[in-house]
Design a protein around this motif. Structure first.
Motif, PDB file in Angstrom:
ATOM      1  N   LEU A   1       1.979  18.885   2.620  1.00 62.07           N
ATOM      2  CA  LEU A   1       0.740  19.621   2.372  1.00 62.07           C
ATOM      3  C   LEU A   1      -0.063  18.981   1.243  1.00 62.07           C
ATOM      4  N   THR A   2      -0.063  17.646   1.182  1.00 60.30           N
ATOM      5  CA  THR A   2      -0.772  16.947   0.099  1.00 60.30           C
ATOM      6  C   THR A   2      -1.955  16.149   0.619  1.00 60.30           C
ATOM      7  N   GLU A   3      -2.436  16.478   1.826  1.00 61.57           N
ATOM      8  CA  GLU A   3      -3.480  15.638   2.410  1.00 61.57           C
ATOM      9  C   GLU A   3      -4.815  15.736   1.688  1.00 61.57           C
ATOM     10  N   HIS A   4      -4.930  16.713   0.758  1.00 65.97           N
ATOM     11  CA  HIS A   4      -6.173  16.832   0.021  1.00 65.97           C
ATOM     12  C   HIS A   4      -6.264  15.822  -1.122  1.00 65.97           C
ATOM     13  N   THR A   5      -5.231  15.033  -1.337  1.00 64.96           N
ATOM     14  CA  THR A   5      -5.264  14.006  -2.382  1.00 64.96           C
ATOM     15  C   THR A   5      -5.381  12.637  -1.737  1.00 64.96           C
ATOM     16  N   ASP A   6      -6.288  11.851  -2.216  1.00 70.52           N
ATOM     17  CA  ASP A   6      -6.495  10.509  -1.668  1.00 70.52           C
ATOM     18  C   ASP A   6      -5.623   9.506  -2.401  1.00 70.52           C
ATOM     19  N   GLY A   7      -4.892   8.691  -1.640  1.00 70.19           N
ATOM     20  CA  GLY A   7      -4.080   7.663  -2.248  1.00 70.19           C
ATOM     21  C   GLY A   7      -4.915   6.473  -2.681  1.00 70.19           C
ATOM     22  N   PRO A   8      -4.376   5.646  -3.575  1.00 71.69           N
ATOM     23  CA  PRO A   8      -5.114   4.462  -4.015  1.00 71.69           C
ATOM     24  C   PRO A   8      -5.208   3.369  -2.956  1.00 71.69           C
ATOM     25  N   PHE A   9      -4.482   3.528  -1.837  1.00 74.07           N
ATOM     26  CA  PHE A   9      -4.539   2.514  -0.777  1.00 74.07           C
ATOM     27  C   PHE A   9      -4.812   3.191   0.553  1.00 74.07           C
ATOM     28  N   CYS A  10      -5.736   2.640   1.303  1.00 74.41           N
ATOM     29  CA  CYS A  10      -6.030   3.119   2.652  1.00 74.41           C
ATOM     30  C   CYS A  10      -5.775   1.999   3.650  1.00 74.41           C
TER      31      CYS A  10
ATOM     32  N   VAL B   1      -1.233  10.836  -0.230  1.00 71.50           N
ATOM     33  CA  VAL B   1      -0.013  10.556  -0.978  1.00 71.50           C
ATOM     34  C   VAL B   1       1.068  11.526  -0.501  1.00 71.50           C
ATOM     35  N   GLY B   2       2.305  11.217  -0.806  1.00 65.91           N
ATOM     36  CA  GLY B   2       3.406  12.086  -0.390  1.00 65.91           C
ATOM     37  C   GLY B   2       4.721  11.370  -0.580  1.00 65.91           C
ATOM     38  N   TYR B   3       5.790  11.949  -0.022  1.00 59.95           N
ATOM     39  CA  TYR B   3       7.103  11.325  -0.132  1.00 59.95           C
ATOM     40  C   TYR B   3       7.143  10.025   0.674  1.00 59.95           C
ATOM     41  N   ALA B   4       8.135   9.205   0.381  1.00 61.57           N
ATOM     42  CA  ALA B   4       8.251   7.892   1.015  1.00 61.57           C
ATOM     43  C   ALA B   4       8.556   8.033   2.497  1.00 61.57           C
TER      44      ALA B   4
ATOM     45  N   GLY C   1       0.810  -1.207   0.000  1.00 62.22           N
ATOM     46  CA  GLY C   1       0.000   0.000   0.000  1.00 62.22           C
ATOM     47  C   GLY C   1       0.844   1.258   0.000  1.00 62.22           C
ATOM     48  N   GLY C   2       1.974   1.206   0.741  1.00 62.72           N
ATOM     49  CA  GLY C   2       2.881   2.343   0.745  1.00 62.72           C
ATOM     50  C   GLY C   2       3.437   2.632  -0.632  1.00 62.72           C
ATOM     51  N   LEU C   3       3.758   1.575  -1.383  1.00 64.65           N
ATOM     52  CA  LEU C   3       4.238   1.754  -2.751  1.00 64.65           C
ATOM     53  C   LEU C   3       3.159   2.353  -3.649  1.00 64.65           C
ATOM     54  N   LEU C   4       1.937   1.857  -3.532  1.00 63.34           N
ATOM     55  CA  LEU C   4       0.837   2.379  -4.352  1.00 63.34           C
ATOM     56  C   LEU C   4       0.677   3.881  -4.154  1.00 63.34           C
ATOM     57  N   ASN C   5       0.674   4.304  -2.917  1.00 62.53           N
ATOM     58  CA  ASN C   5       0.493   5.729  -2.648  1.00 62.53           C
ATOM     59  C   ASN C   5       1.697   6.551  -3.092  1.00 62.53           C
ATOM     60  N   LEU C   6       2.898   5.977  -3.002  1.00 63.87           N
ATOM     61  CA  LEU C   6       4.090   6.665  -3.495  1.00 63.87           C
ATOM     62  C   LEU C   6       3.995   6.862  -5.000  1.00 63.87           C
ATOM     63  N   PHE C   7       3.610   5.795  -5.707  1.00 62.10           N
ATOM     64  CA  PHE C   7       3.490   5.894  -7.164  1.00 62.10           C
ATOM     65  C   PHE C   7       2.469   6.955  -7.560  1.00 62.10           C
TER      66      PHE C   7
END
Length: 789
Positions: A197-206, A370-373, A171-177
């Motif tokens: 400051l990217t919390e307004h974007t939803d990652g593909p994994f929760c 999403v955000g940096y690793a 999941g961490g990789l998915l959100n990094l990508f």
């Protein structure tokens, strides 16, 4: 009379605030930058008089606790900390990275629904490609490490059998990508990434939501979850390390740090070979028990989870025994092998040019953003003896025995940790022992196994006493109450005995780390403080301990007063069978009390830089190279950036270092701005009363304050905060406990009958001479205070 009152009014309302503040709010300075690519000479406040009271309700804190003060256009005037002689900064942004102006004028979200949809699609597509490539790599035998190689022993010490880590790591990789895709589309900026400051974007994994019980449990959870009910993942296992400063990834997301001129940094092995030398500089006061207890804390709180392949196999990035790099098409994406020069003083004779190194698994953010690793911690972030009890219910069940005690191996009447089926110890002949523990480190070195042994015995000693005092308790209550007491004993030893010697009394006072007379002060707990470990703590500051390891362990002879045997460190790595010798535990405990540890400096024994985990090989791993590369893996910024953070001037020329260090530094680094944090920290002179330099000391102090303020179950917190708070009389008994008492209560008593009152100072120092274990100078805890009424 009226004139007198008027004069007093004017003085109090107008003059006194001016005298107290002494700050010009219009005098906004420009600090340093987070990026080491900028040519900056550091954060330079104008030499105005420091504030006595911060303006605009700012809080005066040590500089390390206000990262925003080194951002451009920040306004953080210096101020007087309560501790005499130390300066802090007025902070208006808490522990956040952004300056006030950046928070106030933060740009509106620029990410569109189409951007998010595309990012999700590209992320899943890239992830499937990477997984497919990994499956194909398994067809090649060279991709899996040979079990006789030193790297395999290293794999055993960092591996996890917890399947949750693999799911979350993917999941961490998915959100990094997804973050990388949004960055490539210019939907998020570098600043938004670096400042979180990217919390307004939803990652593909929760991550799965964490349910917390109501009311809160009396006991801290096994995996650290629900310590903070508003942020239940803070401090929990399999969550990411936090940051003092934003990471320095060369691509802004995960690529390892580059030099100031954009080229790759010098090889970690080259830095190690030329800068981290073998030498002996003994501490005049501290002993090997201090060193060993430091490693015990580190293993309890930090355990990076490495990528694996297939069903948990160890990944190789090198061919043969390290003679060459695997072709790039056969290298796993987690490979970041370290280059050894063909003329390397040590590895050159074995024709080694490739030192194996795997990157750390990534953790997804709890809010799906999403955000940096962020690298994953395979332990809870709290000092909670998780390496004794385990981090999962399954592991705890495996380690428990009937009656609320821990399982043990009865070795002719002596309790040792239980034997394990894992094939990690080098000796397997009849009579050889390999022990189980709550983590993967218990057999790493025999002095560490001894600490696991005495803390296992301490649990069983306390559990049996509680069972006698409270015959109505079930075994679950006995176990959990004992675990709660041991965690408190352990935390008290850390804050009362270990930390003052590590960072000095002045910083203990500045960061308010001293134990209180009874409960901690009201307000010491702050639910807005994230107690999770910082990457800087885990990869650099807490690794000061690798410098203080002696090359040998001296085992004393009680009869002659001399040395019974001298054991080199590599001889007792994953070889704990000596513990089965009847007198060995007592002798080793005595030796640890009297033998000096090494000082913190750029000298590390060859047992760690050439022969680490060598097993039956004539060569081993280089721990210094691993430390340097691990810092780069985590995106830890350069040493100079942390000097700026704590308020020290950065080095702008190698000539500012002592001549011997300057010449060696300039032979490997292009600029002082490139120096790795771990390397720079070892070069500093120790702080007053401590063993580490100011940069490491500040990072360490900050971390242990985060733990104290952000851990609801911290042993000193009262019932208004801690659901499992001790009564005042119980807490008073816990605060009698010292490391020497733990040793005395759990020794074999065959040859060890006396112990220095301070377990971390050498036993031959005036004032710390050994006294009988029954002496009042080593007070005992009265467990009758824990009898339920």
């Amino acid at each position: 009379m009226f004139k007198l009152v008027l004069r007093l009014f004017v003085y109090v309302v107008v003059v006194l605030p001016v005298l107290q503040v002494n700050c010009k709010t219009a005098d906004k300075n420009v600090g340093g930058h987070y990026t080491s690519k900028d040519k900056v000479t550091g954060h330079a406040h104008k030499k105005e008089r420091p504030c006595d009271i911060c303006p605009r309700q700012g809080k005066c804190v040590p500089k390390v606790q206000c990262p925003a003060h080194v951002r451009p256009h920040s306004y953080n005037p210096e101020c007087h900390l309560e501790t005499v002689g130390l300066l802090g900064v007025c902070c208006f942004t808490g522990s956040g990275h952004a300056a006030e102006s950046e928070l106030k004028f933060r740009a509106a979200a620029s990410v569109t629904a189409d951007d998010v949809k595309s990012a999700h699609h590209q992320s899943r597509q890239k992830f499937e490609q990477w997984m497919s490539r990994a499956d194909k790599l398994l067809q090649h035998k060279d991709v899996v490490i040979n079990e006789t190689a030193p790297s395999f022993a290293h794999h055993l010490s960092v591996m996890t059998l917890d399947k949750r880590a693999d799911t979350l790591g993917r999941g961490g990789l998915l959100n990094l990508f997804a973050a990388q895709e949004l960055k490539s589309r210019q939907a998020i900026s570098d600043d938004q990434l670096s400042l979180g400051l990217t919390e307004h974007t939803d990652g593909p994994f929760c991550p799965p939501p964490i349910p917390c019980s109501t009311p809160a449990s009396r006991y801290r959870s096994i995996g650290g979850e629900c310590n903070n009910p508003v942020h239940p993942s803070w401090g929990a296992i399999h969550t990411g390390y936090e940051r003092l400063l934003p990471p320095d990834y060369s691509d802004g997301t995960w690529a390892m740090r580059a030099s100031t001129i954009g080229l790759p940094l010098p090889s970690a092995r080259t830095v190690s070979e030329r800068l981290i030398l073998d030498g002996s500089h003994q501490s005049p006061t501290l002993n090997l028990m201090f060193m060993q207890f430091g490693q015990f804390i580190a293993h309890d709180t930090t355990a990076g989870v490495m990528f694996t392949i297939g069903n948990g196999s160890a990944i190789s990035c090198c061919s043969g025994d390290g003679q060459a790099f695997l072709p790039i098409e056969l290298q796993h994406w987690a490979c970041a092998p370290i280059t050894a020069d063909p003329n390397d003083d040590f590895y050159g004779q074995f024709h080694h040019q490739c030192l194996n190194f795997l990157r750390t698994q990534l953790a997804p953010a709890s809010d799906c953003s999403v955000g940096y690793a962020k690298q994953m911690n395979g332990a809870t972030h709290f000092p909670d003896l998780s390496h004794l009890y385990g981090n999962s219910e399954e592991k705890v069940s495996q380690l428990r025995a009937p009656g609320g005690v821990l399982n043990t191996f009865n070795d002719f009447g002596r309790e040792l940790p239980p034997l394990t089926d894992r094939k990690e110890c080098l000796a397997s002949k009849d009579g050889a022992a390999c022990f189980e523990s709550g983590d993967s480190h218990g057999n790493q070195i025999i002095s560490l196994t001894v600490l696991h042994t005495i803390w296992t015995r301490e649990h069983n000693r306390v559990a049996r006493a509680l069972a006698r005092l409270n015959p109505g308790w079930g075994e679950d209550t006995i176990f959990m109450e004992t675990r709660r007491i041991l965690q408190a004993e352990y935390q008290h030893i850390i804050y009362n005995e270990f930390l003052p010697l590590l960072i000095g009394r002045k910083l203990i006072q500045a960061f308010n780390l001293s134990p209180s007379p009874v409960y901690s002060q009201l307000g010491s707990y702050d639910p807005n403080v994230n107690p999770s470990l910082t990457a800087e703590f885990a990869t650099a500051a807490m690794r000061f301990g690798h410098s203080v390891v002696d090359s040998n362990i001296e085992i004393p002879d009680a009869k002659t007063g001399g040395v019974y045997e001298t054991i080199s460190i590599p001889e007792v790595m994953f070889q704990p069978s000596r513990l089965r010798l009847k007198q060995f535990l007592d002798r080793l405990l005595t030796g640890l009390a009297y033998q000096s540890m090494q000082t913190v400096d750029p000298f590390v024994t060859e047992g760690l830089t050439r022969y680490l985990f060598h097993g039956g090989n004539p060569f081993g791993l280089d721990l210094a190279s691993i430390n340097i590369q691990r810092g780069r893996d985590y995106g830890v910024r350069s040493y100079n950036e942390y000097r700026r953070l704590i308020g020290l001037e950065p080095y702008v020329d190698f000539k500012q270092f002592p001549p011997s260090a300057a010449q060696r530094l300039s032979s490997v680094y292009t600029s002082p701005e490139d120096i790795d944090l771990w390397v720079g920290g070892l070069l500093e002179e120790e702080v007053e009363g401590g063993v580490v330099g100011p940069t490491f000391a500040s990072i360490l102090a900050d971390q242990f304050l985060r733990i104290k303020r952000g851990d609801r179950y911290f042993y000193e917190h009262g019932p208004e905060v801690n659901p499992g708070a001790f009564t005042p009389s119980q807490l008073a008994e816990i605060k009698k406990v010292t490391m020497s008492r733990i040793i005395c209560d759990n020794r074999d008593g065959i040859e060890l009958f006396a112990q220095p009152p301070n377990a971390f100072l050498r036993g031959n120092l005036p004032g710390n001479e050994a006294v009988p274990c029954e002496s009042l100078l080593i007070p005992s805890m009265d467990l009758s205070r824990f009898k339920e009424i």
